[in-house]
Design a protein around this motif. Structure first.
Motif, PDB file in Angstrom:
ATOM      1  N   GLY A  29      56.320  92.931  30.079  1.00 54.08           N
ATOM      2  CA  GLY A  29      56.989  93.933  30.749  1.00 54.08           C
ATOM      3  C   GLY A  29      57.038  93.956  32.661  1.00 54.08           C
ATOM      4  N   ALA A  30      56.209  92.909  32.818  1.00 49.96           N
ATOM      5  CA  ALA A  30      56.039  92.746  34.488  1.00 49.96           C
ATOM      6  C   ALA A  30      55.017  91.885  35.070  1.00 49.96           C
TER       7      ALA A  30
ATOM      8  N   VAL B  21      51.412  92.116  29.338  1.00 56.48           N
ATOM      9  CA  VAL B  21      51.769  92.594  28.000  1.00 56.48           C
ATOM     10  C   VAL B  21      51.585  93.636  27.769  1.00 56.48           C
ATOM     11  N   LEU B  22      52.575  94.467  27.230  1.00 52.39           N
ATOM     12  CA  LEU B  22      52.103  95.171  26.518  1.00 52.39           C
ATOM     13  C   LEU B  22      52.366  95.339  25.191  1.00 52.39           C
ATOM     14  N   LEU B  23      50.953  95.516  23.906  1.00 52.85           N
ATOM     15  CA  LEU B  23      50.015  95.675  23.056  1.00 52.85           C
ATOM     16  C   LEU B  23      50.728  96.507  22.052  1.00 52.85           C
TER      17      LEU B  23
ATOM     18  N   SER C 206      59.241  94.434  37.822  1.00 52.81           N
ATOM     19  CA  SER C 206      58.863  95.381  36.458  1.00 52.81           C
ATOM     20  C   SER C 206      60.308  94.395  35.953  1.00 52.81           C
ATOM     21  N   PHE C 207      60.268  94.181  34.758  1.00 56.28           N
ATOM     22  CA  PHE C 207      61.383  94.296  33.680  1.00 56.28           C
ATOM     23  C   PHE C 207      62.564  95.195  33.173  1.00 56.28           C
ATOM     24  N   THR C 208      63.406  95.175  33.688  1.00 49.67           N
ATOM     25  CA  THR C 208      63.822  96.648  32.836  1.00 49.67           C
ATOM     26  C   THR C 208      63.885  96.489  31.557  1.00 49.67           C
ATOM     27  N   GLU C 209      64.019  94.899  30.654  1.00 49.34           N
ATOM     28  CA  GLU C 209      64.165  95.338  29.552  1.00 49.34           C
ATOM     29  C   GLU C 209      62.744  94.109  28.873  1.00 49.34           C
ATOM     30  N   PRO C 210      61.830  94.597  28.231  1.00 48.09           N
ATOM     31  CA  PRO C 210      60.700  93.091  28.023  1.00 48.09           C
ATOM     32  C   PRO C 210      61.055  91.841  27.375  1.00 48.09           C
ATOM     33  N   LEU C 211      60.088  91.515  28.210  1.00 48.46           N
ATOM     34  CA  LEU C 211      60.925  89.754  27.454  1.00 48.46           C
ATOM     35  C   LEU C 211      59.831  89.891  25.720  1.00 48.46           C
ATOM     36  N   LEU C 212      60.418  88.821  24.900  1.00 51.79           N
ATOM     37  CA  LEU C 212      60.029  88.602  23.767  1.00 51.79           C
ATOM     38  C   LEU C 212      59.610  87.492  23.131  1.00 51.79           C
ATOM     39  N   ALA C 213      58.253  87.894  23.111  1.00 48.83           N
ATOM     40  CA  ALA C 213      57.340  86.289  23.555  1.00 48.83           C
ATOM     41  C   ALA C 213      56.554  85.331  22.381  1.00 48.83           C
TER      42      ALA C 213
END
Ligand code: A2P
Length: 220
Positions: free
Chosen positions: A105-106, A118-120, A204-211
């Motif tokens: 998220g950021a 990380v947004l769990l 802050s990421f406008t769109e969460p980055l998926l890892a």
């Protein structure tokens, strides 16, 4: 001791898939490069440089060793509190060795550490230890929801251990929770950049980055 005791790892966590590790490292480097050129950053360079130093190379300031990961439980080979109980948890046993997708998220830096938040998901929270957000002095940080501390350490300043990234992130979340808006600096490629004072910068990421990441453990 029993086999079980000797086999506890240094830590459990989600390990970023190799190609994504590279991607995240490139992104972090680009961020540091951009940040270092901003006038507003130069104005606050004192947070990162010693007396009389006019410049700081942020890319050299933060160093990192080992695989990029999000620690779930630090076990210290069984010496950490609750290590054995964690390793024996049903969810841990079941999900060990499985892939998941972490939402980032950021990206943040402080004079001590650089990391990503990380947004769990609810599923991922099943692997999150109950005491991760607790502090020794049980300050207001204890009120942040479970999983708040979830992060990936991307680098540390000289003399700083990666364990500092968690407290740094909790401090940022606490500032945000208290309604501190910080100084909105400008929009970068991935989202808005904010300065919270004391060398705390948050993208802050406008769109969460998926890892993509593997739930596993690490032995040094
Ligand atoms: P983090 O999860 O913030 O990156 P070290 O190399 O110092 O032994 O640390 C190995 C990993 O375990 C790092 O990822 C580190 O921090 C994490 N870690 C170290 N000590 C602790 C601790 N007391 N609580 C939680 N995580 C820890």
């Amino acid at each position: 001791g029993s086999m079980e005791e000797v086999s506890l790892p240094l830590y459990f966590g989600w390990f970023l898939e190799y190609t994504f590790q590279d991607k995240l490292e490139v992104m972090a480097k680009d961020f540091l490069k951009t940040l270092g050129t901003l006038e507003v950053f130069k104005k606050h360079i004192r947070d990162f440089s010693g007396e009389g130093e006019e410049e700081t190379n942020l890319e050299q300031y933060f160093q990192h060793k080992g695989p990029l990961h999000c620690t779930t439980k630090y076990c210290n080979y069984g010496k950490a509190k609750g290590a054995k109980e964690y390793a024996e948890k049903e969810s841990v046993r079941q999900q060990y060795g499985s892939m998941t997708e972490l939402a980032i998220g950021a990206l943040f830096i402080t004079p001590r550490t650089m990391g990503v938040r990380v947004l769990l998901t609810q599923d991922q929270l099943q692997l999150w230890p109950d005491d991760a957000e607790e502090k020794a002095d049980a300050g207001p940080e204890a009120e942040l929801p479970p999983g708040s501390r979830a992060h990936i350490t991307l680098g540390c300043a000289e003399g700083i251990k990666p364990v500092q990234t968690g407290p740094d992130l909790l401090e940022i979340l606490q500032l945000q929770k208290q309604g501190q808006e910080g100084e909105k600096v400008q929009d970068l490629e991935n989202g808005p950049l904010t300065y919270y004072g004391n060398g705390i910068w948050v993208l802050s990421f406008t769109e969460p980055l998926l890892a993509p990441a593997l739930f596993s453990s690490y032995y040094k």
